[in-house]
Scaffold this active site. Structure first.
Site, PDB file in Angstrom:
ATOM      1  N   ASN A  15       6.319  -6.660  -3.207  1.00 23.00           N
ATOM      2  CA  ASN A  15       6.140  -5.842  -2.000  1.00 23.00           C
ATOM      3  C   ASN A  15       5.188  -4.706  -2.340  1.00 23.00           C
ATOM      4  O   ASN A  15       5.561  -3.773  -3.044  1.00 23.00           O
ATOM      5  CB  ASN A  15       7.509  -5.303  -1.562  1.00 23.00           C
ATOM      6  CG  ASN A  15       7.415  -4.352  -0.389  1.00 23.00           C
ATOM      7  OD1 ASN A  15       6.350  -4.211   0.228  1.00 23.00           O
ATOM      8  ND2 ASN A  15       8.523  -3.696  -0.071  1.00 23.00           N
ATOM      9  N   LYS A  17       4.034  -2.508  -0.400  1.00 25.88           N
ATOM     10  CA  LYS A  17       4.277  -1.308   0.423  1.00 25.88           C
ATOM     11  C   LYS A  17       2.931  -0.755   0.937  1.00 25.88           C
ATOM     12  O   LYS A  17       2.026  -1.532   1.218  1.00 25.88           O
ATOM     13  CB  LYS A  17       5.068  -0.270  -0.380  1.00 25.88           C
ATOM     14  CG  LYS A  17       6.342  -0.886  -0.978  1.00 25.88           C
ATOM     15  CD  LYS A  17       7.293   0.131  -1.539  1.00 25.88           C
ATOM     16  CE  LYS A  17       8.518  -0.586  -2.085  1.00 25.88           C
ATOM     17  NZ  LYS A  17       9.540   0.321  -2.566  1.00 25.88           N
ATOM     18  N   HIS A 101      13.840  -3.434   5.294  1.00 26.95           N
ATOM     19  CA  HIS A 101      13.673  -2.658   4.058  1.00 26.95           C
ATOM     20  C   HIS A 101      14.201  -1.239   4.290  1.00 26.95           C
ATOM     21  O   HIS A 101      14.039  -0.674   5.382  1.00 26.95           O
ATOM     22  CB  HIS A 101      12.195  -2.615   3.651  1.00 26.95           C
ATOM     23  CG  HIS A 101      12.000  -2.126   2.252  1.00 26.95           C
ATOM     24  ND1 HIS A 101      12.109  -0.793   1.930  1.00 26.95           N
ATOM     25  CD2 HIS A 101      11.747  -2.773   1.092  1.00 26.95           C
ATOM     26  CE1 HIS A 101      11.927  -0.649   0.619  1.00 26.95           C
ATOM     27  NE2 HIS A 101      11.706  -1.845   0.089  1.00 26.95           N
ATOM     28  N   GLU A 103      13.083   1.489   3.477  1.00 31.76           N
ATOM     29  CA  GLU A 103      12.047   2.450   3.892  1.00 31.76           C
ATOM     30  C   GLU A 103      11.779   2.330   5.398  1.00 31.76           C
ATOM     31  O   GLU A 103      11.439   3.325   6.050  1.00 31.76           O
ATOM     32  CB  GLU A 103      10.778   2.232   3.050  1.00 31.76           C
ATOM     33  CG  GLU A 103      10.993   2.744   1.625  1.00 31.76           C
ATOM     34  CD  GLU A 103      10.212   2.025   0.542  1.00 31.76           C
ATOM     35  OE1 GLU A 103       9.249   1.305   0.855  1.00 31.76           O
ATOM     36  OE2 GLU A 103      10.578   2.181  -0.642  1.00 31.76           O
ATOM     37  N   GLU A 171      18.847  -4.060  -2.417  1.00 32.85           N
ATOM     38  CA  GLU A 171      18.023  -2.998  -2.988  1.00 32.85           C
ATOM     39  C   GLU A 171      18.753  -1.663  -2.846  1.00 32.85           C
ATOM     40  O   GLU A 171      18.664  -1.015  -1.788  1.00 32.85           O
ATOM     41  CB  GLU A 171      16.680  -2.911  -2.261  1.00 32.85           C
ATOM     42  CG  GLU A 171      15.839  -4.164  -2.384  1.00 32.85           C
ATOM     43  CD  GLU A 171      14.357  -3.859  -2.193  1.00 32.85           C
ATOM     44  OE1 GLU A 171      13.592  -4.148  -3.109  1.00 32.85           O
ATOM     45  OE2 GLU A 171      13.988  -3.311  -1.141  1.00 32.85           O
ATOM     46  N   GLY A 177      11.890   2.755  -6.779  1.00 31.64           N
ATOM     47  CA  GLY A 177      10.802   3.638  -7.174  1.00 31.64           C
ATOM     48  C   GLY A 177      11.236   4.805  -8.043  1.00 31.64           C
ATOM     49  O   GLY A 177      10.480   5.760  -8.231  1.00 31.64           O
ATOM     50  N   SER A 216      13.287  -0.894  -9.082  1.00 29.18           N
ATOM     51  CA  SER A 216      12.797  -0.612 -10.435  1.00 29.18           C
ATOM     52  C   SER A 216      12.859  -1.831 -11.369  1.00 29.18           C
ATOM     53  O   SER A 216      13.135  -1.691 -12.554  1.00 29.18           O
ATOM     54  CB  SER A 216      13.544   0.581 -11.046  1.00 29.18           C
ATOM     55  OG  SER A 216      13.295   1.757 -10.286  1.00 29.18           O
TER      56      SER A 216
HETATM   57  P1  13P Z   1      10.274  -0.582  -6.907  1.00 29.07           P
HETATM   58  O1  13P Z   1      10.218  -1.897  -7.677  1.00 29.07           O
HETATM   59  O2  13P Z   1       8.981   0.165  -6.929  1.00 29.07           O
HETATM   60  O3  13P Z   1      11.470   0.217  -7.288  1.00 29.07           O
HETATM   61  O4  13P Z   1      10.485  -0.986  -5.355  1.00 29.07           O
HETATM   62  C1  13P Z   1      11.523  -1.836  -5.012  1.00 29.07           C
HETATM   63  C2  13P Z   1      11.372  -2.194  -3.581  1.00 29.07           C
HETATM   64  O5  13P Z   1      11.661  -1.405  -2.705  1.00 29.07           O
HETATM   65  C3  13P Z   1      10.813  -3.516  -3.269  1.00 29.07           C
HETATM   66  O6  13P Z   1      10.916  -3.796  -1.904  1.00 29.07           O
END
Ligand code: 13P
Length: 253
Positions: A15, A17, A101, A103, A171, A177, A216
């Site tokens: 992803n 983002k 997601h 976010e 997640e 992140g 992560s």
């Molecule tokens: P990270 O791998 O950067 O922690 O992000 C995870 C994520 O939200 C994937 O959709």
């Protein structure tokens, strides 16, 4: 990889983002070239920003790497400035879509009801959805992680998923992140609870739905996470932006 009876290939999903200008296409090209040379055990998919979707699909045409959108609107078309529909993702040659997601849930106030409607739209457009769930740090500290995530899952999965290809991604928000990966014990507990809910909702089909872990995931922790019971792949953010790191995670599956 330990899984229930009908074990599909693991899915490693990148992803991107809100990252990726034209030059990022080279990273995807490198991933495809490496997998062409050394085929992976896992299915591999990349979810670029909408601006790159069509170009990435062109770059990856004929390769094993799948392409998808990071979100879709629940409607097919209309006055929804800035949104894209599932049908548009398909029209850009994407075959998958991430929905729910954290976010999106946080930044855009998306509820489980919105997410379920988006999943319906994805299925109508012929896309394979990855439906995300995950608790906040406060919920985990309060001992409510499992009950919250299972409630979220229950409300985000429409009945129309019966018989359709889809995945769930767990997640934990506090692991995204941050470099704080969930412990393998936490992952095992949550994935087992998600599996039980999937079986209760979808019967035998629920036993085979891939449950991805995200938060992560890096080259140095991927093998341990992917080897845990009921972990059917990974949803990778930051480490999917560089071909070298993403390939190392793919190889760990
Ligand atoms: P990270 O791998 O950067 O922690 O992000 C995870 C994520 O939200 C994937 O959709």
């Amino acid at each position: 990889m330990t899984q229930s009876s009908t074990t599909p290939r693991p899915l490693i999903a990148g992803n991107w983002k809100m990252n990726g200008l034209s030059v990022a296409l080279d990273e995807a090209r490198a991933v495809a070239a490496a997998l062409d040379e050394r085929p992976a055990a896992a299915r591999v998919a990349i979810f670029p920003p909408a601006t790159l979707l069509h170009r990435l699909a062109d770059v990856l045409a004929g390769s094993v790497v799948l392409v998808g959108g990071q979100d879709c609107h629940a409607k097919t078309s209309g006055a929804h400035t800035g949104d894209i529909s599932a049908e548009m993702i398909g029209d850009a040659n994407g075959t998958m879509v991430i929905v729910g997601h954290s976010e999106r849930r946080t930044d855009h106030g998306e509820t489980c009801q919105h997410v379920a409607a988006k999943v319906e739209a994805a299925l109508v457009a012929g896309l394979e959805p990855i439906i995300c769930v995950g608790e906040s740090l406060e919920q985990r500290q309060a001992g409510e992680a499992v009950s919250f995530v299972i409630g979220q899952l229950h409300n985000s999965l429409p009945a129309s998923l019966k018989g359709q290809a889809f995945s769930v991604a767990y997640e934990p928000i506090w692991a995204i992140g941050t470099g704080h990966v969930a412990s393998v014990d936490n992952i095992i507990e949550m994935h087992a609870a998600i599996r039980a809910e999937l079986i209760s909702l979808f019967g035998e089909q629920g036993g085979g739905v891939p449950i991805l872990y995200g938060g992560s995931v890096k080259p140095d922790n991927a093998a341990e996470i992917l080897a845990a019971p009921e972990v059917g792949g990974a949803l990778v953010g930051g480490a999917s932006l560089k071909a070298k790191d993403f390939l190392a995670i793919i190889e760990a599956a």
